[in-house]
Design a protein around this motif. Sequence first.
Motif, short mmCIF file in Angstrom:
data_model
loop_
_atom_site.label_atom_id
_atom_site.label_comp_id
_atom_site.label_asym_id
_atom_site.label_seq_id
_atom_site.Cartn_x
_atom_site.Cartn_y
_atom_site.Cartn_z
N VAL A 114 -5.96 0.53 36.45
CA VAL A 114 -5.48 0.78 37.82
C VAL A 114 -3.96 0.93 37.87
CG1 VAL A 114 -7.42 -0.43 38.87
CG2 VAL A 114 -5.31 -1.70 38.37
N HIS A 115 -3.31 0.72 36.73
CA HIS A 115 -1.84 0.76 36.72
C HIS A 115 -1.41 1.02 35.28
CE1 HIS A 115 2.30 -0.99 36.91
NE2 HIS A 115 2.26 -0.53 38.15
N ILE B 35 0.51 -3.24 41.58
CA ILE B 35 -0.82 -3.33 40.96
C ILE B 35 -1.91 -3.43 42.03
CG2 ILE B 35 -2.29 -4.78 39.50
CD1 ILE B 35 0.25 -5.40 37.83
N VAL B 36 -1.65 -4.20 43.08
CA VAL B 36 -2.62 -4.28 44.19
C VAL B 36 -2.84 -2.88 44.77
CG1 VAL B 36 -3.02 -5.18 46.52
CG2 VAL B 36 -2.13 -6.70 44.73
N ALA B 37 -1.75 -2.17 44.96
CA ALA B 37 -1.85 -0.80 45.49
C ALA B 37 -2.60 0.10 44.51
CB ALA B 37 -0.46 -0.24 45.78
N GLY B 38 -2.43 -0.19 43.22
CA GLY B 38 -3.12 0.58 42.18
C GLY B 38 -4.64 0.41 42.28
N TYR B 39 -5.10 -0.81 42.53
CA TYR B 39 -6.55 -1.03 42.72
C TYR B 39 -7.06 -0.20 43.90
CZ TYR B 39 -7.21 -5.09 39.56
OH TYR B 39 -7.34 -5.91 38.47
N ALA B 40 -6.29 -0.23 45.00
CA ALA B 40 -6.74 0.49 46.20
C ALA B 40 -6.78 2.00 45.93
CB ALA B 40 -5.79 0.18 47.36
N ALA B 41 -5.75 2.50 45.28
CA ALA B 41 -5.70 3.95 45.02
C ALA B 41 -6.82 4.36 44.07
CB ALA B 41 -4.34 4.31 44.43
N ALA B 42 -7.09 3.52 43.09
CA ALA B 42 -8.17 3.83 42.14
C ALA B 42 -9.52 3.85 42.86
CB ALA B 42 -8.17 2.80 41.01
N ALA B 43 -9.73 2.89 43.75
CA ALA B 43 -11.00 2.85 44.50
C ALA B 43 -11.14 4.10 45.37
CB ALA B 43 -11.04 1.59 45.36
N ARG B 44 -10.03 4.50 46.00
CA ARG B 44 -10.08 5.71 46.83
C ARG B 44 -10.49 6.91 45.98
NH1 ARG B 44 -7.21 10.03 47.44
NH2 ARG B 44 -5.49 9.33 46.14
#
Length: 646
Positions: A61-62, A145-154
């Motif tokens: 995710v990052h 990294i938190v934003a990376g999880y969200a972007a990956a899920a999207r």
Amino acid sequence: MFPHLFTPLSIRGARIRNRILSTGHDTVLPIDGTVNDALIAYHRARAKGGVGLIVTQVAGVHETARYTSHLLMATEDGCIPGYRALADAVHAEGAVIFSQLFHPGREIMESADGLLAVAYAPSSVPNERFHVMPRALTLPLIAEIVAGYAAAARRMRVAGLDGVEVVASHGYLPAQFLNPRVNLRTDAYGGEGRLRFLREVLLAIRDATDEDFVIGLRISAGEREEDGLTAAEALAASIALESELDYVNVTTGTSATLGGAMHIAPPMAFAPGYVAPDASAFKRALRVPVFVAGRINQPQEAEAILAAGQADMCGMTRALIADPEMPAKTARGAVDDIRACIGCNQACIGHFHKGLPVSCIQHPETGRELTFGHLARAERRKRVMVVGAGPAGMKAAVTAARRGHEVTLWEAAAQPGGQALLAQLLPRRAEFGGLVTNLMREVERAQVRLRRGVRVTEEVLREEAPDAVILATGAVPHVPDLPTDGDMQVVTAWQVLRGEVRVGARVVVADWRCDWIGPGVAEALAKAGSSVVLAVNGLHAGEVLPLYVRDNIAAELHRLRVEVRPYARLYGTAGDTVFLQHTPSGEAMEVAGVDTLVLCLGHRPVDDLAEVAARLGIECHMAGDCLAPRTAEEAVYEGLKAGVAV
Ligand code: SF4
């Protein structure tokens, strides 16, 4: 017959047709961080075989998540077309697909450019297994990294996947935040705030996706090591986060220590379904569905776990690696036709540790679906004689018969199986015999004619006059011409395993190849009461074996007080003394007071018929230990190739 296993399960927008799950596992099929045709073909085969839910391997995710060189990445929109093709292929076969979202934290194993990647963790607490000293995450990096999880899920949602699973198991980054012995932070993410990272991740994923999208959590119900997350901590975290979750996928162990890592792919020494009691504690405490994995190899085991209410879905990953059609065979009542996984770990997780694509010792088509996924019919039906019914011969015979040839499989012994019959006699290796049972079933189903108890000679070959012969004639133990005065009892490992000899109280096992046989014989003799020295002509006992198997054997030898001498080459005996040479220094080592010397010094190929076939002008192929040395995996793969080539 399997009412629980074939009851559909609905989670948000996903309707899963049965309770069989392929858990996230690194296949090493992707080569540049994106989904490729090989990975699609691999999962399509399992979806076609009837699996309910596929959770694909971890997606980073990052940029700081690159823990191996073959990791899939979900950090750019460029990953979407590959995931879309994967989701389309899986959906077309009726299965549901989620992706694991991943950050390893300090569990960094390697990097693509030869430099170990910089590891980041909640605190600078080392990983002793990989010798990693991480840097403590800064607050801006945590936010990234938190934003990376969200972007990956999207991106997964845009690609058409049905959900994601956040990997908080096996000591990876979210687990590091949850663990008070690894998370020493004094800011908002430490102490009482240990759940904050994971909660932020889950909320950010929900914000970035929609109400139909499934969000699950994988967590170890105890990491099974001193400083690991405990079962109670994992359960408390799952309860606290339940409102943000659609399911919890329970596993056990950690990547952080060798002992904990064995649970990532527990070898055959572990009991089937041994994590189910841990999962049932989660099931009792949670309202969301609970999944479980851990040596659930057979549909009967999965059905029993579901019927007992210990879990709602069963991870049967290696069962599906060994037989992608396991669910379909179960559904039609053909359980005897299932090629059951034997927990050997050789070609699945064993390949991962070697950086090779996933496969299966029994089913080399796995991971090679693009090449062997479809067997073309032979252009001309031939009379094919396969000589030797070990693993290589059986696989060759089955493959050739499925291609339309008329195949006869000849075996000199009364019982087919070759050296696999000996391997199953090693301690804690009884399940290895499943390789023979499974292949024999395939021989029957392919309607191969079996001739047992007949040694094929030149006369037989002349008489039969086949169009083609496949030689899988195996090997015999190598017994070198040692300088010895003849006083000591010298036997081969085969004689010991077959119970043909009685060994003395003090034994030296001389192991040449550092595979199963030396450590296995040493373990068996130590258990039978002998004092054993295992002299390995290498660094470790079992050093060529898959990581967790080797470690399991090392632990057992240690418990049994077997003395392992590394770098030890056998060069002779006199009286009751065995002479060894320390290979790096060339110095002599002696072991005195020895009653029996057991030789595990490799095998000599039995290949005389190749010359005969050439002389008679018969098309000839060879497979297995007659090209010695071959592992069982190599033998079966070679059998497949010979069956395709004929
Ligand atoms: Fe099972 Fe062994 Fe095949 Fe792995 S290689 S799937 S453990 S039979």
